[in-house]
Design an enzyme around this catalytic site. Structure first.
Site, PDB file in Angstrom:
ATOM      1  N   ASP A  26       0.872  -1.167   0.000  1.00 26.03           N
ATOM      2  CA  ASP A  26       0.000   0.000   0.000  1.00 26.03           C
ATOM      3  C   ASP A  26       0.924   1.236   0.000  1.00 26.03           C
ATOM      4  O   ASP A  26       2.124   1.113   0.278  1.00 26.03           O
ATOM      5  CB  ASP A  26      -0.862  -0.040   1.269  1.00 26.03           C
ATOM      6  N   ASP A  28      -0.161   5.195   0.841  1.00 23.86           N
ATOM      7  CA  ASP A  28      -0.404   6.226   1.865  1.00 23.86           C
ATOM      8  C   ASP A  28      -0.511   5.605   3.248  1.00 23.86           C
ATOM      9  O   ASP A  28      -1.325   4.715   3.487  1.00 23.86           O
ATOM     10  CB  ASP A  28      -1.681   6.999   1.534  1.00 23.86           C
TER      11      ASP A  28
HETATM   12  C1  XBP Z   1      -5.190   6.138   0.613  1.00 29.02           C
HETATM   13  C2  XBP Z   1      -6.327   6.886   0.095  1.00 29.02           C
HETATM   14  C3  XBP Z   1      -6.120   7.980  -0.875  1.00 29.02           C
HETATM   15  C4  XBP Z   1      -5.294   9.129  -0.340  1.00 29.02           C
HETATM   16  C5  XBP Z   1      -5.323  10.309  -1.255  1.00 29.02           C
HETATM   17  O1  XBP Z   1      -4.779   5.238  -0.349  1.00 29.02           O
HETATM   18  O2  XBP Z   1      -7.447   6.603   0.454  1.00 29.02           O
HETATM   19  O3  XBP Z   1      -7.391   8.447  -1.245  1.00 29.02           O
HETATM   20  O4  XBP Z   1      -5.841   9.556   0.896  1.00 29.02           O
HETATM   21  O5  XBP Z   1      -4.968   9.981  -2.558  1.00 29.02           O
HETATM   22  P1  XBP Z   1      -3.760   4.005  -0.011  1.00 29.02           P
HETATM   23  P2  XBP Z   1      -5.924  10.349  -3.797  1.00 29.02           P
HETATM   24  O6  XBP Z   1      -3.562   3.944   1.466  1.00 29.02           O
HETATM   25  O7  XBP Z   1      -4.452   2.791  -0.584  1.00 29.02           O
HETATM   26  O8  XBP Z   1      -2.494   4.317  -0.758  1.00 29.02           O
HETATM   27  O9  XBP Z   1      -6.378  11.744  -3.595  1.00 29.02           O
HETATM   28  O10 XBP Z   1      -5.061  10.180  -5.020  1.00 29.02           O
HETATM   29  O11 XBP Z   1      -7.068   9.375  -3.772  1.00 29.02           O
HETATM   30 MG    MG Z   2      -2.953   3.213   3.378  1.00 28.95          MG
END
Ligand code: XBP
Ligand code: MG
Length: 270
Positions: A26, A28
């Site tokens: 993953d 973020d």
């Molecule tokens: C996390 C999310 C994303 C980010 C923002 O994704 O939910 O929406 O908060 O990115 P992960 P975007 O943990 O799966 O990487 O604005 O591009 O959606």
């Molecule tokens: Mg995440």
């Protein structure tokens, strides 16, 4: 098809190990703490630039994070907190433009060096690369955000370290739906239960588990206190030899950081 390059190593202590077929990351919250000081700040800059008086505080953002996907998050916010807002034109186009603007601010923040990798991430990626274990990224965030994060936080050539990157809108239903994991597994030909996923949130864990991928959780700023049942290990970070992790759930067998040896032992227990 993604192929592992080396045979399974034997455990030096005679304990059972299974070599992971691939590591699925993953982005973020897992590779880096991007939400509070990255995406949240970028959303607020985009709102101001668009002449909107919307301001997402740290605590409000914690609630909004339950909605995965930036465009989906904006849409939810308007419905829940700005029900009288009149979109200037097509709502989808307006949200898409706002989200693009947010991503440009996010890339600026990354380029400015304000966000670093979480402990142990660079080390584990390096170990896996040295062992020929394929690396994948499986994320809700947009492809341009992944590219910016890899370039600025990891290495300008880090895109090439990954055998497959699946991101954002390639599937209609974002995590906690398992679709993005199903997509990654289908496109790589990897067996779900021989891989290991790394997630920081309950939504991410649910997605990986529903696709049958054993999952290690590294809890992040906003995900503390979430329900991580079903994870094969929950730790506060991947850890480094001189900066040990804290085990929050599961059995790390005395290890001080998440390395290939520990991952092999976790897989052997499943
Ligand atoms: C996390 C999310 C994303 C980010 C923002 O994704 O939910 O929406 O908060 O990115 P992960 P975007 O943990 O799966 O990487 O604005 O591009 O959606
Ligand atoms: Mg995440």
């Amino acid at each position: 098809m993604v192929a592992s390059q080396h045979p399974s190593p034997a455990g030096t202590d005679g304990g059972a190990r299974r070599r992971p077929a691939a590591l699925l990351f993953d982005v973020d919250g897992t590779l880096a703490e991007t939400e509070r000081d990255g995406h949240r700040v970028a959303f607020n800059r985009a709102f101001r630039a668009a002449g909107l008086d919307w301001e997402w505080s740290e605590s409000l953002y914690g609630e909004l994070l339950r909605v995965t996907g930036g465009k989906e998050r904006i849409r939810y916010y308007v419905r829940r907190y700005r029900p009288d807002f009149v979109f200037p034109g097509d709502p989808d186009a307006f949200i898409a433009a706002l989200h693009e603007s947010k991503n440009r601010y996010f890339a600026e923040l990354l380029a400015g060096g304000g966000i670093g990798l979480r402990p142990g991430v660079r080390r584990l990626l390096g170990e896996a690369r040295a062992a020929g274990i394929p690396l994948l990224i499986v994320t809700t965030t947009s492809p341009e955000n992944v590219a910016a994060l890899l370039e600025h936080c990891l290495d300008p050539g880090a895109r090439g370290w990954f055998d497959l990157i699946v991101a954002g809108d390639v599937v209609p239903a974002k995590k906690p739906a398992p679709d993005i994991y199903h997509y990654a597994l289908a496109h790589s030909g990897l067996p779900a239960n021989e891989c290991i996923a790394f997630e920081d949130s309950a939504n991410g864990l649910r997605a990986a588990r529903a696709a049958g991928v054993p999952t290690v959780v590294t809890v992040s700023h906003y995900s503390r206190g979430e329900d991580f049942s079903g994870a094969c290990l929950v730790v506060d970070q991947l850890g480094e030899p001189g900066q040990p992790f804290t085990v929050l759930a599961g059995d790390a067998g005395g290890a001080c950081c998440v390395d290939l040896d520990l991952l092999g032992r976790l897989l052997a227990r499943i």
